[in-house]
Design a protein around this motif. Structure first.
Motif: not given
Length: 116
Positions: A85-91, A96-101, A103-114
């Motif tokens: 549903a959306s993607k973002a890059i932070g510090g 990346a945020k998904f919604r199941d059927p 409407g529950n929010q599922i967030v995939l999150s990758q830590p930035q280096p360091g």
């Protein structure tokens, strides 16, 4: 108190419809079906994700899954017909945020280096 593990719960209205989404999300069938209205996936670190029927709370859950390579996961999920549903890059994280059927929010999150 010593906490040794965790089980995250996701409330859904229709377990059959939810199973289709979560099987595509995790790339496999549930590791356990302790009851007809529950499905559970074991994560590599030992934690569990439980999807269960609870119509009163369906759609109000959030689950964050930390991944090694967000781009790789997005490619895999795209092949499964799942689009964020959306993607973002932070510090600290790329997400990346998904919604199941429901409407529950599922967030995939990758830590930035360091940062992790």
């Amino acid at each position: 108190m010593t906490i040794t593990n965790a089980l995250a719960g996701i409330a859904v209205e229709d377990i059959a419809e939810a199973l289709d989404f979560y099987e595509r999300l995790f790339g496999r069938e549930a590791d356990a079906r302790p009851m007809n209205d529950q499905a559970e996936w074991k994560l590599p670190g030992g934690a569990w994700v439980q999807v269960h029927t609870d119509a009163d709370r369906a759609g109000a859950s959030t689950l964050t899954l930390v991944v090694d390579d967000l781009s790789e996961e997005l490619g895999r999920l795209s092949l499964q017909g799942l689009t964020p549903a959306s993607k973002a890059i932070g510090g600290f994280f790329k997400t990346a945020k998904f919604r199941d059927p429901d409407g529950n929010q599922i967030v995939l999150s990758q830590p930035q280096p360091g940062t992790y």
